[in-house]
Design a protein around this motif. Structure first.
Motif, PDB file in Angstrom:
ATOM      1  N   SER A  67      -2.610   4.669  -9.427  1.00  0.00           N
ATOM      2  CA  SER A  67      -1.687   4.137  -8.410  1.00  0.00           C
ATOM      3  C   SER A  67      -1.984   4.734  -7.043  1.00  0.00           C
ATOM      4  O   SER A  67      -1.628   4.158  -6.019  1.00  0.00           O
ATOM      5  N   ILE A  68      -2.680   5.877  -7.023  1.00  0.00           N
ATOM      6  CA  ILE A  68      -3.021   6.519  -5.762  1.00  0.00           C
ATOM      7  C   ILE A  68      -3.859   5.614  -4.876  1.00  0.00           C
ATOM      8  O   ILE A  68      -3.795   5.681  -3.653  1.00  0.00           O
ATOM      9  N   LEU A 111      -7.074   5.460 -17.200  1.00  0.00           N
ATOM     10  CA  LEU A 111      -6.279   5.395 -15.973  1.00  0.00           C
ATOM     11  C   LEU A 111      -5.710   6.754 -15.582  1.00  0.00           C
ATOM     12  O   LEU A 111      -5.131   6.893 -14.503  1.00  0.00           O
ATOM     13  N   SER A 112      -5.872   7.741 -16.434  1.00  0.00           N
ATOM     14  CA  SER A 112      -5.466   9.105 -16.105  1.00  0.00           C
ATOM     15  C   SER A 112      -6.642  10.075 -16.243  1.00  0.00           C
ATOM     16  O   SER A 112      -6.449  11.273 -16.422  1.00  0.00           O
ATOM     17  N   ASP A 113      -7.841   9.550 -16.139  1.00  0.00           N
ATOM     18  CA  ASP A 113      -9.059  10.353 -16.312  1.00  0.00           C
ATOM     19  C   ASP A 113      -9.755  10.496 -14.962  1.00  0.00           C
ATOM     20  O   ASP A 113     -10.151   9.493 -14.351  1.00  0.00           O
ATOM     21  N   TRP A 114      -9.931  11.737 -14.507  1.00  0.00           N
ATOM     22  CA  TRP A 114     -10.525  11.957 -13.186  1.00  0.00           C
ATOM     23  C   TRP A 114     -11.949  11.436 -13.096  1.00  0.00           C
ATOM     24  O   TRP A 114     -12.417  11.035 -12.014  1.00  0.00           O
ATOM     25  N   ARG A 115     -12.670  11.394 -14.225  1.00  0.00           N
ATOM     26  CA  ARG A 115     -14.047  10.922 -14.197  1.00  0.00           C
ATOM     27  C   ARG A 115     -14.101   9.433 -13.831  1.00  0.00           C
ATOM     28  O   ARG A 115     -14.942   9.018 -13.019  1.00  0.00           O
ATOM     29  N   ARG A 157       6.359   5.083   4.483  1.00  0.00           N
ATOM     30  CA  ARG A 157       5.015   5.536   4.835  1.00  0.00           C
ATOM     31  C   ARG A 157       3.969   5.103   3.819  1.00  0.00           C
ATOM     32  O   ARG A 157       2.767   5.129   4.101  1.00  0.00           O
ATOM     33  N   ILE A 158       4.435   4.739   2.628  1.00  0.00           N
ATOM     34  CA  ILE A 158       3.548   4.362   1.539  1.00  0.00           C
ATOM     35  C   ILE A 158       3.783   2.896   1.183  1.00  0.00           C
ATOM     36  O   ILE A 158       4.936   2.484   1.023  1.00  0.00           O
ATOM     37  N   PRO A 159       2.732   2.074   1.051  1.00  0.00           N
ATOM     38  CA  PRO A 159       1.331   2.462   1.122  1.00  0.00           C
ATOM     39  C   PRO A 159       0.889   2.788   2.547  1.00  0.00           C
ATOM     40  O   PRO A 159       1.436   2.252   3.516  1.00  0.00           O
ATOM     41  N   LEU A 160      -0.096   3.671   2.654  1.00  0.00           N
ATOM     42  CA  LEU A 160      -0.664   3.995   3.953  1.00  0.00           C
ATOM     43  C   LEU A 160      -1.279   2.749   4.575  1.00  0.00           C
ATOM     44  O   LEU A 160      -1.842   1.906   3.875  1.00  0.00           O
ATOM     45  N   GLN A 161      -1.138   2.636   5.879  1.00  0.00           N
ATOM     46  CA  GLN A 161      -1.764   1.528   6.602  1.00  0.00           C
ATOM     47  C   GLN A 161      -3.161   1.975   7.017  1.00  0.00           C
ATOM     48  O   GLN A 161      -3.312   2.818   7.895  1.00  0.00           O
ATOM     49  N   VAL A 183      -7.138  -2.327  -4.932  1.00  0.00           N
ATOM     50  CA  VAL A 183      -7.470  -2.109  -6.334  1.00  0.00           C
ATOM     51  C   VAL A 183      -6.457  -2.863  -7.181  1.00  0.00           C
ATOM     52  O   VAL A 183      -5.253  -2.625  -7.065  1.00  0.00           O
ATOM     53  N   SER A 184      -6.935  -3.775  -8.014  1.00  0.00           N
ATOM     54  CA  SER A 184      -6.058  -4.617  -8.833  1.00  0.00           C
ATOM     55  C   SER A 184      -6.379  -4.414 -10.311  1.00  0.00           C
ATOM     56  O   SER A 184      -7.487  -4.031 -10.675  1.00  0.00           O
ATOM     57  N   PHE A 185      -5.383  -4.715 -11.150  1.00  0.00           N
ATOM     58  CA  PHE A 185      -5.503  -4.475 -12.595  1.00  0.00           C
ATOM     59  C   PHE A 185      -5.320  -5.785 -13.350  1.00  0.00           C
ATOM     60  O   PHE A 185      -4.420  -6.573 -13.043  1.00  0.00           O
TER      61      PHE A 185
END
Length: 817
Positions: A609-610, A571-575, A543-547, A618-620
């Motif tokens: 990763s979400i 990368l772990s900061d909600w802001r 099911r992941i990644p979502l289509q 989204v690429s890094f």
């Protein structure tokens, strides 16, 4: 295996997914009760060898696809399976092998095999086989590994024997019914009969024995879906049982590893235990994913408000309707608009063929996946896909002319249905026929049922939703049960002047709200993956990644390439994540490049990763320095082109490509926003567009004062003081709430709270500020709160804030009720 009779009493260690529809109180809840406290860290790594086709090397796979640990040895601490060179442990559930082993994507592994349909339609087969479903998945994984890897051997974890010859399992057929209703034994005993499938018992026990000695105790945790097991006889005989009840249940089942029980009903009083520790433990077992109720009655039941208020301090839950959100807001109980879980429905479906029966009764047989022509028939149906399917349309006179290939069916199981809808199996088959038509036969679904429209849209089929001045199949729309949901569809309502801009003879445009649907689905996934069982099951079944439904709905007039520069901790900061979400909210098909200081290719993406799991691009990339000076960012855009945004900058709307090249700075002289073309070496300060920076004081007022206004409405983006987002709370209905929390993707992750009365201050149309008091009288003893709830439900395009302003202007008095 020993078959136990179904128990009515809910076991104490039950992981429960509950879907309740109580007609008397008009309440719908989807939630999960679980024993575990949440998602554990899953250190499992992908192993690409599992998906290599035609590998000639000899590999031994040790397989364990169960969600629970093996029965014969204890796994804890730094446990490692004793593997030799060439052996690979497959254990996709973190709770089963203490995070050790490789993941497996069964949807991919079984592609082009006999078992692919079983995996893709896993919600349906989970209900067919209940607890035995996991046994089928274990052997399907083992057999598929043999099919896809020449010379490979497989072994169940904890077993002594390896199996290398796939031919000895050729008679195994998980679709076999034994010439009976598919779940006769399921309905009477609580588990299915493995023997009718020619089940390969030797893979899970000793040869010649039907005892599954290697299998775990399937009652270690319970996974249940709630819905009516037996249908009221009056409803059944009158043809008024709504299969939407079961469609919702199946949507929940899709996220579970398996189903241990189904049925029952639950009252709407939450248990608020006196002992605080027991109360905490109970709340940790409950996941409320989506809830609907029309007014305050449910909250006002004994202890419910206290339970929900305490629960949402740690576990905010979703509202299926914006009316429910408005009601909870009145009580200052934190929640977010989630829509309905049926929007996450996923199936391959089957092919229905005519057998002389009346198609409108929805009793046409579907092709058995074991048929030799199944794959060809499925491809042919998907290629043709020209049926106009009409399901419970309240105003047929509003429709444009229908093409010859159209069909009427009902979500209510009709009187003349050729089978009894009393057995749960027949009702699930009825739903499966509907879903198969949505995905494989219909080029468009026309309906007035929300639990027809949402799953059809989730399966990628255009939907036309027809209403008649607020009338729906269930009666006059007064409770707000569809409020906030209809923007996903094409709409027809003659009384509201809602018409189509196309006919039904040609191609049908995609659903106009596909991007919104993608956001809701992404938020569901973000919420559900907090529980490792749900996260791991979603990955096992592909099911992941979502289509993404809106992936093909591009806009050539908008910017497409966006860039951010960050460090590893960001990368772990909600802001930082919210800044990216603001771009995706307005540019859902954008390509976003995150340039990370000292990033290692393939390294951890942290919480980001979400984005890729949700289907976004989204690429890094590695960058030597996170400095965001004018010179540094000018070089970046000279190489790539597009739009650069700082990690504290939030866009306020779509950015058209017609915007001139230029940049704006924050108060430290760093680039907040820059627009540049690839190869362009000179970029000057922006003069034709505006982007403001808020100082720490301005940011805090933006966050905390609902009457504070932005200096300009023309800014294309706003840069805030980053530190203030951590040291102060965002208050609901402030400008920063609108900027950061309202227009986001993962709205299940709440970084706001209710204010102490200040959130009720409203700016009127004449410019003055007035306070809205919900308990004040409007007219005839009706409270202002109830008036607002009615208006939002009645006029679905009306925002709650506009309804509050309108209520004040219409004479909301200053006397208390």
């Amino acid at each position: 295996m020993t078959k136990e009779k179904r128990k009515n009493k809910m076991p104490s260690r039950l992981l429960l997914v509950l879907l309740v529809s109580l007609v008397s109180s008009i309440v719908t809840i989807f939630f999960s009760m679980r024993h575990l406290t949440g998602s554990s860290n899953n250190e499992i790594q992908d192993n690409l060898a599992l998906l290599e086709h035609g590998s000639s090397s000899v590999t031994q796979y040790i397989v364990w696809t169960y969600p629970f640990p093996p029965p014969h040895f204890q796994i804890k601490g730094n446990w490692e399976v004793a593997t030799k060179k060439g052996q690979i442990l497959i254990c996709p559930y973190a709770n089963a092998c203490n995070g050790k082993g490789s993941l497996i994507n069964l949807a991919e592994l079984t592609k082009d095999t006999f078992y692919n349909s079983y995996v893709l339609d896993h919600p349906y087969h989970k209900l067919r086989h209940m607890k035995e479903f996991c046994h089928h998945i274990q052997v399907i994984a083992m057999i598929s590994l043999l099919l896809k890897n020449r010379g490979a051997c497989v072994q169940t974890l904890g077993g002594d024997d390896y199996f290398c010859d796939v031919e000895i399992f050729s008679t195994y057929n998980p679709y076999e019914n034994g010439n009976q209703s598919w779940s006769v034994s399921t309905e009477t005993l609580g588990n299915s009969d493995l023997s009718v499938t020619n089940f390969p018992y030797e893979l899970l026990g000793k040869k010649g024995s039907k005892v599954l000695s290697l299998a775990p105790d399937m009652s270690t945790e319970g996974f249940a879906t709630y819905g009516p097991w037996n249908v009221d006889e009056d409803l059944r005989l009158a043809g008024r049982y709504n299969s939407g009840e079961d469609i919702q249940s199946m949507a929940g089942v899709g996220w579970l590893p398996f189903v241990s029980s189904s049925g029952g009903s639950v009252g709407m009083e939450f248990p608020y235990l006196e002992d605080a520790e027991k109360r905490r433990v109970l709340m940790e077992k409950i996941d409320i994913v989506s809830m609907f109720f029309p007014g305050t009655e449910m909250i006002e039941k004994k202890n419910n408000e206290a339970f929900l208020r305490e629960y949402t301090k740690k576990y905010p839950f979703g509202c299926r309707s914006t009316v429910t959100c408005a009601t909870l807001k009145r009580h200052k109980i934190r929640s977010y608009f989630s829509s309905c879980l049926t929007l996450t429905s996923t199936y391959q479906g089957s092919v229905l063929y005519k057998d002389g029966s009346v198609p409108s009764l929805n009793g046409l047989p579907f092709l058995d996946p074991a048929s030799t022509n199944f794959t060809g028939a499925l491809e042919k149906a998907k290629h043709e896909k020209d049926l106009v399917l009409l399901v419970d349309v309240v105003d047929p006179s509003a429709l444009p002319p229908l093409p010859p290939n159209h069909r009427y069916v009902s979500a209510d199981i009709p009187k003349g249905y050729p089978r009894s809808c009393q057995p749960y199996s027949e009702r699930i088959d009825y739903c499966y026929r509907l879903l198969s038509q949505y995905i494989n036969h219909a080029k468009v679904v026309i309906t007035s049922r929300i639990h027809v429209g949402l799953p059809a849209a989730a399966l990628g089929t255009p939907v036309i939703f027809v209403s008649k001045g607020g009338w729906l199949p269930g009666g006059k729309e007064k409770t707000g049960r569809v409020a906030g949901l209809l923007d996903i569809f094409h709409r027809i309502d003659k009384k509201r002047n809602l018409t189509l801009g196309f006919d039904l003879f040609g191609a049908i445009p995609p659903n106009p709200g596909n991007h919104e649907a993608d956001r809701r689905r992404a938020a569901f996934w973000h919420r559900l993956k907090r529980v490792s069982y749900y996260e791991d099951a979603a990955k096992v079944f592909g099911r992941i990644p979502l289509q993404r439904l809106g992936a093909g709905m591009t806009h050539d007039g908008l910017h497409h390439n966006f860039h951010f520069v960050m460090n590893q901790t960001d990368l772990s900061d909600w802001r930082s994540r919210r800044a990216i979400e603001s771009v995706l909210f307005y540019h859902p098909n954008a390509d976003i490049s995150i340039h990370v200081e000292d990033y290692v290719h393939g390294g951890s993406q942290g919480d980001f990763s979400i984005f890729t799991e949700s289907g976004y691009s989204v690429s890094f990339f590695e960058i030597s320095s996170q400095v965001v000076s004018v010179a540094q960012i000018r070089l970046l855009l000279q190489k790539f082109g597009g739009v650069f945004l700082s990690k504290s900058t939030f866009v306020r709307g779509p950015l058209p490509v017609s915007l001139d090249e230029g940049y704006s700075l924050d108060e430290h002289g760093n680039v907040a926003l820059m627009i540049g073309k690839k190869g362009l070496s000179v970029i000057e300060m922006a003069s034709s567009w505006f982007s403001s920076y808020l100082s720490s004081g301005e940011t805090q007022r933006c966050m905390m004062d609902p009457t504070w206004e932005m200096k300009s409405i023309e800014d294309i983006a706003i840069t805030v003081d980053r530190a203030s987002l951590l040291t102060h709370d965002i208050i609901m209905d402030t400008k920063c709430y609108d900027l950061i929390e309202k227009n986001c993707i993962y709205n299940d992750d709440l970084h706001w709270k209710y204010g102490e009365g200040r959130s009720e201050l409203l700016k009127m149309k004449d410019g003055r500020t007035a306070k809205f008091c919900g308990n004040n009288v409007w007219k005839g003893g009706v409270s202002c709160t109830n008036r607002v709830e009615y208006m939002v439900a009645r006029y679905t395009q009306l925002s709650e804030q506009d309804a509050m302003i309108s209520t004040l202007e219409q004479g909301c008095q200053c006397t208390k009720i």
